[in-house]
Motif scaffolding. Structure first.
Motif, PDB file in Angstrom:
ATOM      1  N   THR A 115      73.085   1.661 -23.480  1.00 32.96           N
ATOM      2  CA  THR A 115      72.537   0.403 -23.321  1.00 32.96           C
ATOM      3  C   THR A 115      71.160   0.308 -22.737  1.00 32.96           C
ATOM      4  N   PHE A 116      70.552  -0.666 -22.910  1.00 28.70           N
ATOM      5  CA  PHE A 116      69.003  -1.121 -22.369  1.00 28.70           C
ATOM      6  C   PHE A 116      69.471  -2.071 -21.147  1.00 28.70           C
ATOM      7  N   CYS A 117      68.969  -1.501 -20.100  1.00 30.79           N
ATOM      8  CA  CYS A 117      69.111  -2.304 -18.837  1.00 30.79           C
ATOM      9  C   CYS A 117      67.934  -2.368 -17.750  1.00 30.79           C
ATOM     10  N   PHE A 118      68.199  -3.641 -17.024  1.00 33.96           N
ATOM     11  CA  PHE A 118      67.265  -3.673 -15.795  1.00 33.96           C
ATOM     12  C   PHE A 118      68.004  -4.173 -14.695  1.00 33.96           C
ATOM     13  N   PRO A 119      67.965  -3.435 -13.420  1.00 30.72           N
ATOM     14  CA  PRO A 119      68.993  -3.548 -12.366  1.00 30.72           C
ATOM     15  C   PRO A 119      68.971  -4.788 -11.449  1.00 30.72           C
ATOM     16  N   HIS A 120      67.751  -5.426 -11.373  1.00 32.52           N
ATOM     17  CA  HIS A 120      67.563  -6.612 -10.614  1.00 32.52           C
ATOM     18  C   HIS A 120      66.867  -7.715 -11.373  1.00 32.52           C
ATOM     19  N   VAL A 121      67.735  -8.794 -11.993  1.00 31.80           N
ATOM     20  CA  VAL A 121      67.194  -9.741 -12.660  1.00 31.80           C
ATOM     21  C   VAL A 121      67.610 -11.125 -11.895  1.00 31.80           C
ATOM     22  N   PRO A 122      66.580 -11.798 -11.287  1.00 28.97           N
ATOM     23  CA  PRO A 122      66.877 -12.946 -10.728  1.00 28.97           C
ATOM     24  C   PRO A 122      67.861 -13.928 -11.407  1.00 28.97           C
ATOM     25  N   ILE A 123      68.788 -14.579 -10.720  1.00 21.87           N
ATOM     26  CA  ILE A 123      69.846 -15.425 -11.483  1.00 21.87           C
ATOM     27  C   ILE A 123      69.325 -16.780 -11.821  1.00 21.87           C
ATOM     28  N   GLY A 124      69.640 -17.387 -13.058  1.00 23.19           N
ATOM     29  CA  GLY A 124      69.295 -18.841 -13.295  1.00 23.19           C
ATOM     30  C   GLY A 124      68.069 -19.006 -13.885  1.00 23.19           C
ATOM     31  N   PHE A 125      67.615 -17.895 -14.449  1.00 21.87           N
ATOM     32  CA  PHE A 125      66.313 -18.280 -15.505  1.00 21.87           C
ATOM     33  C   PHE A 125      66.638 -18.010 -16.784  1.00 21.87           C
ATOM     34  N   GLN A 126      65.875 -18.741 -17.453  1.00 17.85           N
ATOM     35  CA  GLN A 126      65.857 -18.833 -19.105  1.00 17.85           C
ATOM     36  C   GLN A 126      65.151 -17.456 -19.327  1.00 17.85           C
TER      37      GLN A 126
END
Length: 317
Positions: A259-270
């Motif tokens: 998989t391709f991932c990022f650990p900390h994506v702020p919630i509630g954004f398009q």
């Protein structure tokens, strides 16, 4: 028992002959192409006139260097501004017969990606960029550095400047993240074609890349996307970008989960997701949209695309 062993010989002989066929085609994986993709984006995507070299045969007075996009770099007290980057010795601009100042400005997401940057700071915190600038200086071919306790003043245009931004004063190539300083960014206005240009003013203690931005403090979650088998870090570049905001994060490949991932994506954004790949002579692309926090795993399909179609997509981000 003897009859059983003899009966196996025809099968063994057939398998041996099959394995020795001269027309057998061994599987050959495609050569790594991620660096080719990076070079393609860097050469073809950036907007025109975002890079410029200013040259001087001795510089005896303060100067303001302006980029076509509106970025300004202020050279003040130039005989006490730079040192030789290797020796630390003072370099007087008034005695340098071949002074070159190279400036690159980044004002949108497509150029952030094309230049191999992101809006990721130490600790994998994302920030919204108000603009990025790279300044490098040489004297007679020798790289220079800012003198100790000196700052370079930079103004970056922005039509809707915000508050509470800080200077990201250095790009770490090893970790591919920014180092945020405690130096605040100031809102500014300056004359432009009979009117006023709004934007940001920052002071940076380093040459090289500088940025201004605001850390996103919303609650965050891990985010990953999956691609079909065969697409990995050797042949694919994958990014997550926020819609209507200057936020860009490269997704990192996890071999154990494919998989391709990022650990900390702020919630509630398009957010908009895309991947570009090169397998042999063919380009592939995947893209999608979702809201961060609604899921942690996004399946993405890919399709063959022309090189120009990929470049046009990235330019339009």
């Amino acid at each position: 028992m003897l009859r059983i062993r003899l009966s196996c010989w025809p099968v063994l002989l057939l398998l041996t002959l099959w394995s020795c066929r001269k027309d057998e085609e061994a599987f050959q994986p495609y050569p790594p192409s991620a660096q080719t993709l990076r070079s393609l984006l860097e050469q073809q995507v950036p907007h025109e006139n975002t890079h410029k070299i200013f040259t001087f045969n001795t510089l005896n007075a303060d100067q303001v260097l302006e980029m076509p996009g509106g970025t300004k770099v202020f050279l003040i007290d130039t005989d006490h501004l730079f040192d030789d980057a290797s020796t630390g010795e003072d370099v007087l601009c008034s005695t340098c017969t071949d002074l070159k100042i190279e400036i690159t400005e980044i004002l949108d997401k497509s150029d952030i990606i094309a230049r191999g940057l992101s809006t990721v700071s130490k600790g994998d915190s994302l920030f919204e960029s108000g603009g990025m600038v790279r300044v490098t200086v040489t004297c007679n071919g020798r790289p220079l550095a800012l003198s100790p306790d000196r700052f370079l003043k930079i103004q970056i245009p922005h039509n809707q400047p915000g508050d509470d931004l800080f200077v990201f004063s250095e790009w770490d190539n090893n970790t591919q993240t920014w180092i945020r300083s405690e130096q605040p960014v100031f809102r500014a206005e300056w004359p432009l074609s009979g009117s006023l240009q709004e934007g940001y003013e920052l002071l940076t203690p380093h040459l090289g890349w500088s940025a201004c931005g605001k850390i996103l403090t919303e609650p965050s979650s891990d985010f990953c996307l999956t691609l079909p088998a065969g697409f990995g870090e050797q042949n694919t570049l994958s990014h997550l970008v926020f819609k209507n905001q200057q936020v860009v994060a490269p997704l990192r490949f996890d071999l154990s989960s494919n998989t391709f991932c990022f650990p900390h994506v702020p919630i509630g954004f398009q957010i908009q997701l895309f991947s570009v790949s090169k397998l042999g002579d063919q380009y592939w692309m995947g893209k999608g949209q979702t809201e961060s926090g609604t899921n942690t795993m996004y399946p993405m399909t890919t399709q063959i695309m022309s090189e120009q179609a990929i470049l046009d997509f990235v330019k339009g981000l």
